[in-house]
Design a protein around this motif. Sequence first.
Motif, PDB file in Angstrom:
ATOM      1  N   LYS A   1       0.708  -1.297  -0.094  1.00 30.13           N
ATOM      2  CA  LYS A   1       0.208  -0.090   0.101  1.00 30.13           C
ATOM      3  C   LYS A   1       0.871   1.259   0.023  1.00 30.13           C
ATOM      4  O   LYS A   1       1.845   1.190   0.321  1.00 30.13           O
TER       5      LYS A   1
ATOM      6  N   LYS B   1      -3.901   1.004  -2.676  1.00 32.60           N
ATOM      7  CA  LYS B   1      -3.197   0.105  -3.368  1.00 32.60           C
ATOM      8  C   LYS B   1      -3.039   0.652  -4.799  1.00 32.60           C
ATOM      9  O   LYS B   1      -4.046   1.371  -5.400  1.00 32.60           O
ATOM     10  N   ARG B   2      -1.990   0.370  -5.434  1.00 31.00           N
ATOM     11  CA  ARG B   2      -1.607   0.418  -6.694  1.00 31.00           C
ATOM     12  C   ARG B   2      -2.357  -0.382  -7.702  1.00 31.00           C
ATOM     13  O   ARG B   2      -2.474  -1.608  -7.276  1.00 31.00           O
ATOM     14  N   GLU B   3      -2.911   0.345  -8.860  1.00 31.33           N
ATOM     15  CA  GLU B   3      -3.328  -0.483 -10.011  1.00 31.33           C
ATOM     16  C   GLU B   3      -2.283  -0.961 -11.009  1.00 31.33           C
ATOM     17  O   GLU B   3      -1.343  -0.334 -10.828  1.00 31.33           O
ATOM     18  N   GLU B   4      -2.743  -1.706 -11.766  1.00 32.81           N
ATOM     19  CA  GLU B   4      -1.855  -2.408 -12.759  1.00 32.81           C
ATOM     20  C   GLU B   4      -0.871  -1.163 -13.497  1.00 32.81           C
ATOM     21  O   GLU B   4      -1.556  -0.238 -14.005  1.00 32.81           O
TER      22      GLU B   4
ATOM     23  N   GLU C   1       0.849   1.237 -12.445  1.00 31.53           N
ATOM     24  CA  GLU C   1       0.814   2.569 -11.983  1.00 31.53           C
ATOM     25  C   GLU C   1       2.168   2.710 -10.992  1.00 31.53           C
ATOM     26  O   GLU C   1       2.617   1.794 -10.639  1.00 31.53           O
TER      27      GLU C   1
ATOM     28  N   ALA D   1      -0.464   6.100  -8.572  1.00 30.61           N
ATOM     29  CA  ALA D   1      -1.267   5.643  -7.681  1.00 30.61           C
ATOM     30  C   ALA D   1      -1.765   6.579  -6.426  1.00 30.61           C
ATOM     31  O   ALA D   1      -2.854   6.608  -6.154  1.00 30.61           O
TER      32      ALA D   1
ATOM     33  N   ARG E   1      -3.831   9.414  -7.485  1.00 33.90           N
ATOM     34  CA  ARG E   1      -5.265   8.847  -7.686  1.00 33.90           C
ATOM     35  C   ARG E   1      -6.092   8.619  -6.511  1.00 33.90           C
ATOM     36  O   ARG E   1      -7.260   8.999  -6.390  1.00 33.90           O
ATOM     37  N   GLU E   2      -5.440   7.866  -5.635  1.00 34.84           N
ATOM     38  CA  GLU E   2      -6.216   7.649  -4.364  1.00 34.84           C
ATOM     39  C   GLU E   2      -6.503   8.745  -3.404  1.00 34.84           C
ATOM     40  O   GLU E   2      -7.476   8.480  -3.018  1.00 34.84           O
TER      41      GLU E   2
END
Length: 134
Positions: free
Chosen positions: A8, A36-39, A41, A46, A49-50
């Motif tokens: 994370k 959590k990071r997405e594919e 990223e 990430a 974005r989060e």
Amino acid sequence: MEKQFIDKLAWIYIKNRKILSTRSRGKDVWYIPGGKREERESDQQALVREVREELNVDLYREKIQLYGIFEAQAHGEPEGTIVRMTCYTGEFLGVFEARAEVEAFGFLSYKDKDISSEVDKLIFEDLKKKNLID
């Protein structure tokens, strides 16, 4: 038993010697914002974005700096499930607003650490030791 890791990212933002924290709907524990990071990223992508999803503010990518990495038992997960929290600091643009799964946000002091997850408690300890929070 082999340890399982949850990877994370977290954004450490301190104001008036207190750390920004969030509580998700239906949860009794507070968490430092992130996720959590997405594919494919990067950490920065990430984190931006989060934080935008959770708090409706935009981090300046060029101002994001690594603070440290902390590991502890993951809250609400089976024993041996470890969260590895890579923490960053950075400046932002906007006004905080609880969004997505976040029901509330606030600024916590060291004395509030016990309402946080295990990994966040380690971060609180580190911030206190460095005299960054009260």
